[in-house]
Design an enzyme around this catalytic site. Structure first.
Site, PDB file in Angstrom:
ATOM      1  N   LYS A  30       0.840  -1.210   0.000  1.00 35.56           N
ATOM      2  CA  LYS A  30       0.000   0.000   0.000  1.00 35.56           C
ATOM      3  C   LYS A  30       0.877   1.263   0.000  1.00 35.56           C
ATOM      4  CE  LYS A  30      -0.319  -0.030   5.037  1.00 35.56           C
ATOM      5  NZ  LYS A  30      -1.059  -0.589   6.169  1.00 35.56           N
ATOM      6  N   ARG A 113     -10.923   0.159  14.993  1.00 37.81           N
ATOM      7  CA  ARG A 113     -10.764   1.080  13.870  1.00 37.81           C
ATOM      8  C   ARG A 113     -11.710   0.647  12.752  1.00 37.81           C
ATOM      9  NH1 ARG A 113      -4.916   1.483  10.904  1.00 37.81           N
ATOM     10  NH2 ARG A 113      -5.474  -0.656  10.348  1.00 37.81           N
ATOM     11  N   TYR A 235      19.056  29.114   6.175  1.00 36.73           N
ATOM     12  CA  TYR A 235      18.012  29.993   6.721  1.00 36.73           C
ATOM     13  C   TYR A 235      18.292  30.337   8.184  1.00 36.73           C
ATOM     14  CZ  TYR A 235      15.029  29.544   2.624  1.00 36.73           C
ATOM     15  OH  TYR A 235      14.519  29.621   1.354  1.00 36.73           O
ATOM     16  N   MET A 278      13.742  23.729   1.249  1.00 37.15           N
ATOM     17  CA  MET A 278      12.746  22.964   0.503  1.00 37.15           C
ATOM     18  C   MET A 278      13.404  21.960  -0.454  1.00 37.15           C
ATOM     19  SD  MET A 278       9.515  24.372  -1.700  1.00 37.15           S
ATOM     20  CE  MET A 278       8.814  25.352  -0.388  1.00 37.15           C
TER      21      MET A 278
HETATM   22  C1  PLP Z   1      -0.392  -1.666   6.860  1.00 37.23           C
HETATM   23  C2  PLP Z   1      -1.051  -2.894   7.291  1.00 37.23           C
HETATM   24  C3  PLP Z   1      -0.329  -4.081   7.528  1.00 37.23           C
HETATM   25  C4  PLP Z   1       1.175  -4.141   7.503  1.00 37.23           C
HETATM   26  O1  PLP Z   1       1.681  -3.758   8.762  1.00 37.23           O
HETATM   27  P1  PLP Z   1       3.250  -3.765   9.072  1.00 37.23           P
HETATM   28  O2  PLP Z   1       3.345  -3.284  10.458  1.00 37.23           O
HETATM   29  O3  PLP Z   1       3.877  -2.817   8.090  1.00 37.23           O
HETATM   30  O4  PLP Z   1       3.721  -5.162   8.869  1.00 37.23           O
HETATM   31  C5  PLP Z   1      -1.043  -5.236   7.799  1.00 37.23           C
HETATM   32  N1  PLP Z   1      -2.386  -5.216   7.886  1.00 37.23           N
HETATM   33  C6  PLP Z   1      -3.112  -4.099   7.709  1.00 37.23           C
HETATM   34  C7  PLP Z   1      -4.583  -4.159   7.825  1.00 37.23           C
HETATM   35  C8  PLP Z   1      -2.476  -2.904   7.421  1.00 37.23           C
HETATM   36  O5  PLP Z   1      -3.203  -1.788   7.262  1.00 37.23           O
END
Ligand code: PLP
Length: 324
Positions: A30, A113, A235, A278
């Site tokens: 992701k 969550r 800066y 930047m």
């Molecule tokens: C991001 C995520 C993971 C991965 O977690 P890590 O700590 O990076 O291994 C696994 N499950 C869900 C639902 C996530 O959102």
């Protein structure tokens, strides 16, 4: 131009280490593969033999559809999608609106969550049956796997009960057995049994102890100059020299994703001085062509009040990724 190098041998080392615990890996790619580049990482995962991945949304799934056997979308739309795409179900409400037939039921075992609540499970299963949804997977997420103690085992036990219930339901209704997954990176070495699949992000990228850094960021030298004794640079002249010294400016700044700093920063082989700009930072010493900003995120993160994930994921997609 600054470059991000992706260390293939370290990446494969991390995958080997994860595989030695459980070879069934759902690789989490992701958010542009935690900033490493979703296409670059997908190519490497495919080469390694990974068949299943998790992405954030439908757009990311579209990008990697051709690479994998199954793509699980954590936060999907409701519309139908391809056979090799699965949708995570984050609530009963979402399940009722969903029109894509291949799903993973997420269970809220304590994170609070997302996920179906335990008391909603029967209704959710009946609904899946009625709509002919194929439940490919059932999963949950730990809130405290990176702590000693914490709620991990309470959540794990709840999940095992959910697993029994789902398996009974599938057997009674002659449905295929879904696969179960709960282990994230931090839980990998803590659980007595990591179940059918492990869902791994940060360990793969070397952002926790025991795993090797995969991303390195290398800046190009833009200019070199001499700073006189008691002369400031950058800066607000936040850095003041105590002696005559050489300084080098490189083409990496906070626009590239480096967290802002006001009072220097420890890099791989030198120190950044004063305030980051930047598009630039000024470093101590004279460098010919290139300066390594970091090659192990676990070291670099110590400069900041944040976590490895946060720095990696914000590395600008504009920077070229090169596998080395
Ligand atoms: C991001 C995520 C993971 C991965 O977690 P890590 O700590 O990076 O291994 C696994 N499950 C869900 C639902 C996530 O959102």
């Amino acid at each position: 131009m600054a470059t991000i190098f992706i260390d293939k041998s370290n990446f494969f080392y991390n995958l080997d280490k994860i595989s030695s615990i459980n070879p069934n890996i759902l690789a989490v790619i992701k958010d542009n593969a935690y900033g490493h580049g979703i296409i670059t990482i997908s190519k490497l995962l495919k080469e390694y033999g990974i068949k299943k991945v998790c992405v954030r949304n439908n757009e990311e799934a579209e990008i990697v559809k051709g690479f994998f056997e199954e793509i699980l979308i954590f936060n999907p739309k409701t519309s139908r999608n391809a056979l090799n795409v699965s949708y995570a179900i984050n609530s009963l409400n979402q399940l009722k609106k969903n029109r894509h037939p291949y799903i993973h039921l997420k269970i809220d075992t304590g994170f609070r969550r997302n996920g179906i609540l335990e008391e909603e499970l029967d209704e959710a299963l009946d609904f899946c049956l009625k709509r002919n949804f194929e439940i490919r997977g059932v999963f949950s997420h730990f809130c405290c796997a990176d702590e000693i103690g914490g709620d991990t085992f309470i959540q794990y036990d709840k999940f095992l009960k959910v697993k029994e219930k789902v398996l009974n339901f599938c057997e009674e209704n002659s449905l295929n057995r879904p696969y179960f997954h709960i282990a994230n990176s931090s839980a990998l070495s803590k659980l007595p049994d990591t179940l059918d699949y492990v869902r791994i992000g940060i360990a793969m990228y070397g952002g926790i102890e025991g795993f090797k850094g995969v991303m390195s960021l290398v800046g190009d030298v833009v200019s070199i100059r001499e700073l006189k004794e008691k002369e400031g640079c950058g800066y607000n002249k936040a850095f003041m020299s105590k002696k005559n010294m050489k300084i080098t400016t490189i083409d990496v700044g906070y626009a590239d994703g480096i967290p802002y700093f006001k009072n220097g920063c420890k890099l791989k082989e030198t120190n950044a001085l004063g305030k980051i700009s930047m598009d630039y930072m000024i470093v101590e010493g004279e460098f010919d062509k290139k300066v390594i900003v970091f090659d192990d995120i676990k070291e670099f993160v110590k400069n900041f009040d944040t976590i490895t994930y946060d720095i990696l994921v914000k590395m600008s997609p504009r920077i070229k990724r090169i596998i080395k």
